[in-house]
Motif scaffolding. Structure first.
Motif, PDB file in Angstrom:
ATOM      1  N   ALA A  52      15.978  50.433   6.159  1.00  0.00           N
ATOM      2  CA  ALA A  52      16.202  50.242   7.703  1.00  0.00           C
ATOM      3  C   ALA A  52      15.498  51.411   8.393  1.00  0.00           C
ATOM      4  O   ALA A  52      15.084  52.287   7.948  1.00  0.00           O
ATOM      5  CB  ALA A  52      17.678  50.595   7.696  1.00  0.00           C
ATOM      6  N   ARG A  53      15.125  50.839   9.661  1.00  0.00           N
ATOM      7  CA  ARG A  53      14.304  51.973  10.530  1.00  0.00           C
ATOM      8  C   ARG A  53      14.946  53.180  10.833  1.00  0.00           C
ATOM      9  O   ARG A  53      14.215  54.019  10.684  1.00  0.00           O
ATOM     10  CB  ARG A  53      14.168  50.889  11.737  1.00  0.00           C
ATOM     11  CG  ARG A  53      13.176  51.983  12.928  1.00  0.00           C
ATOM     12  CD  ARG A  53      12.978  51.555  14.107  1.00  0.00           C
ATOM     13  NE  ARG A  53      12.203  49.909  13.904  1.00  0.00           N
ATOM     14  CZ  ARG A  53      10.942  49.984  13.907  1.00  0.00           C
ATOM     15  NH1 ARG A  53      10.056  50.998  14.051  1.00  0.00           N
ATOM     16  NH2 ARG A  53      10.260  48.727  13.802  1.00  0.00           N
ATOM     17  N   GLN A  54      16.300  53.351  10.705  1.00  0.00           N
ATOM     18  CA  GLN A  54      16.948  54.564  10.970  1.00  0.00           C
ATOM     19  C   GLN A  54      16.771  55.642   9.759  1.00  0.00           C
ATOM     20  O   GLN A  54      16.834  56.762  10.061  1.00  0.00           O
ATOM     21  CB  GLN A  54      18.272  54.335  10.979  1.00  0.00           C
ATOM     22  CG  GLN A  54      19.095  54.031   9.820  1.00  0.00           C
ATOM     23  CD  GLN A  54      20.480  53.386  10.180  1.00  0.00           C
ATOM     24  OE1 GLN A  54      20.826  52.194  10.493  1.00  0.00           O
ATOM     25  NE2 GLN A  54      21.561  54.195   9.804  1.00  0.00           N
ATOM     26  N   TYR A  55      16.469  54.875   8.679  1.00  0.00           N
ATOM     27  CA  TYR A  55      16.009  55.689   7.613  1.00  0.00           C
ATOM     28  C   TYR A  55      14.565  55.974   7.321  1.00  0.00           C
ATOM     29  O   TYR A  55      14.114  57.179   7.103  1.00  0.00           O
ATOM     30  CB  TYR A  55      16.572  55.152   6.208  1.00  0.00           C
ATOM     31  CG  TYR A  55      18.098  54.947   6.209  1.00  0.00           C
ATOM     32  CD1 TYR A  55      18.878  56.117   6.607  1.00  0.00           C
ATOM     33  CD2 TYR A  55      18.742  53.792   5.931  1.00  0.00           C
ATOM     34  CE1 TYR A  55      20.453  55.708   6.751  1.00  0.00           C
ATOM     35  CE2 TYR A  55      19.935  53.560   5.734  1.00  0.00           C
ATOM     36  CZ  TYR A  55      21.029  54.582   6.102  1.00  0.00           C
ATOM     37  OH  TYR A  55      22.099  54.468   6.149  1.00  0.00           O
ATOM     38  N   LEU A  56      13.728  54.958   7.730  1.00  0.00           N
ATOM     39  CA  LEU A  56      12.246  54.972   7.334  1.00  0.00           C
ATOM     40  C   LEU A  56      11.850  56.184   8.327  1.00  0.00           C
ATOM     41  O   LEU A  56      10.755  57.197   8.271  1.00  0.00           O
ATOM     42  CB  LEU A  56      11.701  53.688   7.700  1.00  0.00           C
ATOM     43  CG  LEU A  56      10.187  53.972   7.499  1.00  0.00           C
ATOM     44  CD1 LEU A  56       9.766  53.993   6.181  1.00  0.00           C
ATOM     45  CD2 LEU A  56       9.732  52.349   7.820  1.00  0.00           C
ATOM     46  N   GLU A  57      12.223  56.139   9.584  1.00  0.00           N
ATOM     47  CA  GLU A  57      11.867  57.128  10.782  1.00  0.00           C
ATOM     48  C   GLU A  57      12.099  58.559  10.361  1.00  0.00           C
ATOM     49  O   GLU A  57      11.305  59.424  11.142  1.00  0.00           O
ATOM     50  CB  GLU A  57      12.421  56.886  12.050  1.00  0.00           C
ATOM     51  CG  GLU A  57      11.893  55.535  12.491  1.00  0.00           C
ATOM     52  CD  GLU A  57      12.343  55.048  13.916  1.00  0.00           C
ATOM     53  OE1 GLU A  57      13.410  55.781  14.453  1.00  0.00           O
ATOM     54  OE2 GLU A  57      11.922  54.186  14.610  1.00  0.00           O
ATOM     55  N   LYS A  58      12.888  59.048   9.269  1.00  0.00           N
ATOM     56  CA  LYS A  58      13.159  60.166   9.004  1.00  0.00           C
ATOM     57  C   LYS A  58      12.011  60.881   8.183  1.00  0.00           C
ATOM     58  O   LYS A  58      11.692  62.107   7.983  1.00  0.00           O
ATOM     59  CB  LYS A  58      14.366  60.408   8.074  1.00  0.00           C
ATOM     60  CG  LYS A  58      15.653  60.210   9.003  1.00  0.00           C
ATOM     61  CD  LYS A  58      16.884  60.339   7.962  1.00  0.00           C
ATOM     62  CE  LYS A  58      18.052  60.282   8.849  1.00  0.00           C
ATOM     63  NZ  LYS A  58      19.386  60.388   7.925  1.00  0.00           N
TER      64      LYS A  58
ATOM     65  N   VAL B 197       5.184  59.928   8.961  1.00  0.00           N
ATOM     66  CA  VAL B 197       4.308  58.843   8.992  1.00  0.00           C
ATOM     67  C   VAL B 197       3.328  58.734   7.886  1.00  0.00           C
ATOM     68  O   VAL B 197       3.318  57.639   7.315  1.00  0.00           O
ATOM     69  CB  VAL B 197       3.699  58.629  10.231  1.00  0.00           C
ATOM     70  CG1 VAL B 197       2.719  57.638  10.198  1.00  0.00           C
ATOM     71  CG2 VAL B 197       4.702  58.614  11.427  1.00  0.00           C
TER      72      VAL B 197
ATOM     73  N   ARG C  41       5.063  57.575   4.369  1.00  0.00           N
ATOM     74  CA  ARG C  41       6.088  56.439   4.235  1.00  0.00           C
ATOM     75  C   ARG C  41       5.515  55.489   3.258  1.00  0.00           C
ATOM     76  O   ARG C  41       6.230  54.675   2.562  1.00  0.00           O
ATOM     77  CB  ARG C  41       6.228  55.652   5.789  1.00  0.00           C
ATOM     78  CG  ARG C  41       6.990  56.476   6.821  1.00  0.00           C
ATOM     79  CD  ARG C  41       6.971  55.882   7.960  1.00  0.00           C
ATOM     80  NE  ARG C  41       7.787  56.849   8.929  1.00  0.00           N
ATOM     81  CZ  ARG C  41       7.758  56.621  10.322  1.00  0.00           C
ATOM     82  NH1 ARG C  41       7.336  55.521  10.789  1.00  0.00           N
ATOM     83  NH2 ARG C  41       8.327  57.807  10.993  1.00  0.00           N
ATOM     84  N   GLU C  42       4.326  54.959   3.452  1.00  0.00           N
ATOM     85  CA  GLU C  42       3.517  53.833   2.644  1.00  0.00           C
ATOM     86  C   GLU C  42       3.580  53.994   1.385  1.00  0.00           C
ATOM     87  O   GLU C  42       3.819  53.226   0.336  1.00  0.00           O
ATOM     88  CB  GLU C  42       2.214  53.292   3.029  1.00  0.00           C
ATOM     89  CG  GLU C  42       1.615  52.052   2.545  1.00  0.00           C
ATOM     90  CD  GLU C  42       2.354  50.922   2.641  1.00  0.00           C
ATOM     91  OE1 GLU C  42       2.314  50.213   1.681  1.00  0.00           O
ATOM     92  OE2 GLU C  42       3.075  50.654   3.554  1.00  0.00           O
TER      93      GLU C  42
END
Length: 223
Positions: free
Chosen positions: A161-167, A170, A173-174
Protein backbone atom coordinates in the motif's frame (compact mmCIF):
# COMPACT_ATOMS: atom_id res chain seq x y z
CA UNK A 1 42.44 -16.51 8.04
CA UNK A 2 42.36 -12.77 8.64
CA UNK A 3 39.39 -10.51 8.09
CA UNK A 4 40.32 -8.10 5.29
CA UNK A 5 37.06 -6.15 5.13
CA UNK A 6 33.47 -5.89 6.30
CA UNK A 7 30.37 -5.24 4.25
CA UNK A 8 27.73 -2.65 5.11
CA UNK A 9 24.20 -3.67 4.11
CA UNK A 10 20.61 -2.78 5.05
CA UNK A 11 20.07 -6.06 6.94
CA UNK A 12 21.05 -5.95 10.65
CA UNK A 13 19.67 -9.47 11.15
CA UNK A 14 19.66 -12.65 9.06
CA UNK A 15 15.89 -12.74 8.43
CA UNK A 16 14.91 -11.31 5.06
CA UNK A 17 18.29 -11.67 3.37
CA UNK A 18 18.02 -13.30 -0.11
CA UNK A 19 18.99 -16.97 -0.08
CA UNK A 20 21.55 -16.48 -2.87
CA UNK A 21 23.49 -13.55 -4.24
CA UNK A 22 22.07 -11.89 -7.34
CA UNK A 23 18.42 -12.71 -6.56
CA UNK A 24 17.77 -9.07 -5.61
CA UNK A 25 20.10 -7.10 -7.92
CA UNK A 26 18.89 -3.70 -6.64
CA UNK A 27 20.27 -4.34 -3.15
CA UNK A 28 23.19 -1.98 -2.58
CA UNK A 29 26.11 -2.53 -0.20
CA UNK A 30 29.53 -1.09 0.55
CA UNK A 31 32.72 -3.00 1.36
CA UNK A 32 35.08 -1.30 3.82
CA UNK A 33 38.62 -2.60 4.24
CA UNK A 34 40.43 -3.05 7.54
CA UNK A 35 43.95 -2.49 8.83
CA UNK A 36 46.79 -3.07 6.38
CA UNK A 37 44.28 -4.09 3.69
CA UNK A 38 43.04 -0.49 3.50
CA UNK A 39 45.50 0.04 0.69
CA UNK A 40 44.42 1.39 -2.72
CA UNK A 41 47.24 -0.52 -4.41
CA UNK A 42 45.53 -3.81 -3.50
CA UNK A 43 42.59 -2.82 -5.72
CA UNK A 44 44.58 -1.62 -8.71
CA UNK A 45 42.84 -2.91 -11.86
CA UNK A 46 39.72 -4.27 -10.12
CA UNK A 47 37.57 -1.67 -11.91
CA UNK A 48 38.11 -3.65 -15.13
CA UNK A 49 35.77 -6.37 -13.85
CA UNK A 50 31.99 -6.12 -13.70
CA UNK A 51 31.56 -8.74 -10.95
CA UNK A 52 33.60 -10.05 -8.04
CA UNK A 53 33.57 -13.07 -5.72
CA UNK A 54 33.37 -12.52 -1.97
CA UNK A 55 34.65 -15.20 0.40
CA UNK A 56 33.07 -14.41 3.76
CA UNK A 57 32.37 -15.75 7.21
CA UNK A 58 29.18 -15.95 9.23
CA UNK A 59 29.01 -13.27 11.91
CA UNK A 60 26.93 -15.66 14.02
CA UNK A 61 28.16 -19.13 12.98
CA UNK A 62 26.32 -22.37 13.68
CA UNK A 63 29.09 -24.86 14.35
CA UNK A 64 26.90 -27.94 14.73
CA UNK A 65 28.01 -30.68 12.33
CA UNK A 66 25.27 -32.50 10.45
CA UNK A 67 25.75 -34.77 7.46
CA UNK A 68 22.41 -33.72 5.97
CA UNK A 69 20.54 -30.43 5.70
CA UNK A 70 17.08 -29.28 4.61
CA UNK A 71 17.41 -27.03 1.54
CA UNK A 72 14.85 -24.18 1.51
CA UNK A 73 14.11 -24.79 -2.18
CA UNK A 74 12.74 -28.23 -1.27
CA UNK A 75 10.31 -26.77 1.24
CA UNK A 76 12.57 -27.18 4.24
CA UNK A 77 11.51 -30.79 4.85
CA UNK A 78 13.46 -33.04 2.46
CA UNK A 79 17.05 -33.80 3.51
CA UNK A 80 20.11 -33.90 1.26
CA UNK A 81 23.80 -34.35 1.94
CA UNK A 82 25.48 -31.18 3.14
CA UNK A 83 27.98 -31.29 0.26
CA UNK A 84 25.14 -31.61 -2.27
CA UNK A 85 23.71 -28.26 -1.18
CA UNK A 86 24.80 -24.62 -0.91
CA UNK A 87 24.54 -24.61 2.89
CA UNK A 88 27.27 -22.06 3.73
CA UNK A 89 27.87 -22.59 7.45
CA UNK A 90 28.24 -26.38 7.66
CA UNK A 91 30.74 -27.84 8.22
CA UNK A 92 32.63 -24.53 8.29
CA UNK A 93 31.07 -21.05 8.69
CA UNK A 94 32.10 -19.71 5.28
CA UNK A 95 30.12 -18.44 2.31
CA UNK A 96 30.79 -17.51 -1.31
CA UNK A 97 28.88 -14.79 -3.13
CA UNK A 98 29.12 -13.24 -6.58
CA UNK A 99 28.19 -9.54 -6.59
CA UNK A 100 28.17 -6.78 -9.19
CA UNK A 101 30.93 -4.21 -8.77
CA UNK A 102 29.30 -0.81 -9.22
CA UNK A 103 32.02 1.59 -8.18
CA UNK A 104 35.46 1.93 -6.60
CA UNK A 105 35.80 4.92 -4.28
CA UNK A 106 39.02 6.24 -2.78
CA UNK A 107 37.81 7.91 0.40
CA UNK A 108 40.43 9.87 2.34
CA UNK A 109 38.93 9.05 5.74
CA UNK A 110 37.60 5.52 5.22
CA UNK A 111 40.14 4.26 2.71
CA UNK A 112 39.17 2.45 -0.52
CA UNK A 113 35.54 1.39 -0.75
CA UNK A 114 33.78 -1.01 -3.10
CA UNK A 115 30.15 -0.29 -3.90
CA UNK A 116 28.41 -3.51 -4.94
CA UNK A 117 24.90 -4.76 -5.66
CA UNK A 118 23.10 -8.08 -5.32
CA UNK A 119 24.79 -9.16 -2.07
CA UNK A 120 23.16 -11.72 0.22
CA UNK A 121 25.02 -10.73 3.39
CA UNK A 122 24.13 -9.32 6.80
CA UNK A 123 25.50 -5.96 7.88
CA UNK A 124 29.10 -6.11 9.17
CA UNK A 125 29.73 -9.60 7.80
CA UNK A 126 33.50 -10.28 7.76
CA UNK A 127 35.11 -10.80 4.36
CA UNK A 128 38.22 -12.98 4.02
CA UNK A 129 39.02 -12.56 0.34
CA UNK A 130 37.93 -10.88 -2.88
CA UNK A 131 38.55 -12.26 -6.37
CA UNK A 132 37.38 -11.09 -9.80
CA UNK A 133 34.61 -13.03 -11.52
CA UNK A 134 35.88 -14.30 -14.88
CA UNK A 135 33.11 -15.24 -17.30
CA UNK A 136 34.96 -17.78 -19.44
CA UNK A 137 35.91 -19.94 -16.44
CA UNK A 138 33.27 -19.14 -13.80
CA UNK A 139 30.24 -19.51 -16.08
CA UNK A 140 29.28 -22.97 -17.33
CA UNK A 141 26.18 -22.70 -19.60
CA UNK A 142 25.88 -26.50 -19.87
CA UNK A 143 25.92 -27.07 -16.08
CA UNK A 144 23.02 -28.86 -14.37
CA UNK A 145 21.28 -27.05 -11.51
CA UNK A 146 20.01 -30.22 -9.82
CA UNK A 147 17.19 -29.60 -7.35
CA UNK A 148 18.08 -25.88 -7.22
CA UNK A 149 16.58 -25.35 -10.68
CA UNK A 150 13.19 -26.81 -9.78
CA UNK A 151 11.82 -23.48 -8.48
CA UNK A 152 13.71 -21.24 -10.87
CA UNK A 153 11.71 -18.09 -11.45
CA UNK A 154 9.56 -18.56 -8.33
CA UNK A 155 8.28 -15.26 -6.93
CA UNK A 156 5.35 -13.79 -5.07
CA UNK A 157 3.03 -10.96 -6.02
CA UNK A 158 3.69 -8.10 -3.61
CA UNK A 159 0.88 -5.85 -2.40
CA UNK A 160 2.48 -2.75 -0.91
CA UNK A 161 0.00 0.00 0.00
CA UNK A 162 1.20 3.51 -0.86
CA UNK A 163 0.85 4.67 2.76
CA UNK A 164 3.50 2.12 3.75
CA UNK A 165 5.69 2.31 0.65
CA UNK A 166 6.11 6.06 1.00
CA UNK A 167 7.76 5.57 4.40
CA UNK A 168 10.69 3.84 2.69
CA UNK A 169 13.38 6.06 1.09
CA UNK A 170 12.95 6.17 -2.68
CA UNK A 171 16.34 4.58 -3.38
CA UNK A 172 15.52 1.60 -1.12
CA UNK A 173 12.05 0.74 -2.41
CA UNK A 174 12.78 -1.42 -5.46
CA UNK A 175 15.35 -3.50 -3.58
CA UNK A 176 12.86 -4.11 -0.77
CA UNK A 177 10.17 -5.22 -3.23
CA UNK A 178 12.68 -7.60 -4.84
CA UNK A 179 13.41 -9.13 -1.43
CA UNK A 180 9.70 -9.56 -0.69
CA UNK A 181 9.09 -11.20 -4.08
CA UNK A 182 11.67 -13.87 -3.15
CA UNK A 183 9.48 -14.93 -0.16
CA UNK A 184 11.64 -14.30 2.93
CA UNK A 185 9.65 -16.71 5.14
CA UNK A 186 11.23 -19.93 6.41
CA UNK A 187 10.49 -22.50 3.70
CA UNK A 188 8.71 -24.86 6.09
CA UNK A 189 6.15 -22.25 7.24
CA UNK A 190 2.90 -21.60 5.36
CA UNK A 191 0.46 -19.90 7.72
CA UNK A 192 -1.70 -17.27 6.04
CA UNK A 193 -2.58 -15.71 9.41
CA UNK A 194 0.94 -15.33 10.69
CA UNK A 195 2.54 -11.88 10.58
CA UNK A 196 6.23 -12.01 9.72
CA UNK A 197 8.72 -9.20 10.13
CA UNK A 198 12.31 -8.26 9.45
CA UNK A 199 14.52 -5.18 9.73
CA UNK A 200 15.57 -3.38 6.58
CA UNK A 201 17.26 0.02 6.19
CA UNK A 202 16.10 1.21 9.61
CA UNK A 203 12.52 -0.05 9.30
CA UNK A 204 10.58 -3.04 10.59
CA UNK A 205 8.74 -4.57 7.62
CA UNK A 206 5.72 -6.67 8.63
CA UNK A 207 3.82 -8.84 6.15
CA UNK A 208 1.58 -11.84 5.60
CA UNK A 209 1.51 -14.38 2.78
CA UNK A 210 -1.57 -16.13 1.41
CA UNK A 211 -1.13 -18.36 -1.61
CA UNK A 212 1.14 -16.51 -4.05
CA UNK A 213 0.42 -13.05 -2.64
CA UNK A 214 2.50 -11.22 -0.05
CA UNK A 215 0.82 -8.24 1.61
CA UNK A 216 2.76 -5.64 3.58
CA UNK A 217 0.76 -4.98 6.76
CA UNK A 218 2.89 -2.36 8.48
CA UNK A 219 6.13 -0.40 8.16
CA UNK A 220 7.58 0.91 11.42
CA UNK A 221 10.62 3.18 11.69
CA UNK A 222 13.11 1.79 14.19
CA UNK A 223 14.65 4.00 16.86
Amino acid sequence: MEVIARIRTDFPTKFGIPRQSGLAPELKATIEFEGEYRNPDALRGIEQFSHIWLLWGFSIPDRRWTATVRPPRLGGNARLGVFATRSPYRPNPIGLSCVKLDNVILDQARGPLLEVSGADLMDMTPIYDIKPYIKYTDCRPDASDGFAGERLGYSLEVVFARQYLEKIPVDKREALIEVLRQDPRPAYQDDANRVYGFEYAGFDIRFTVEGQTLTVREVVRLQ
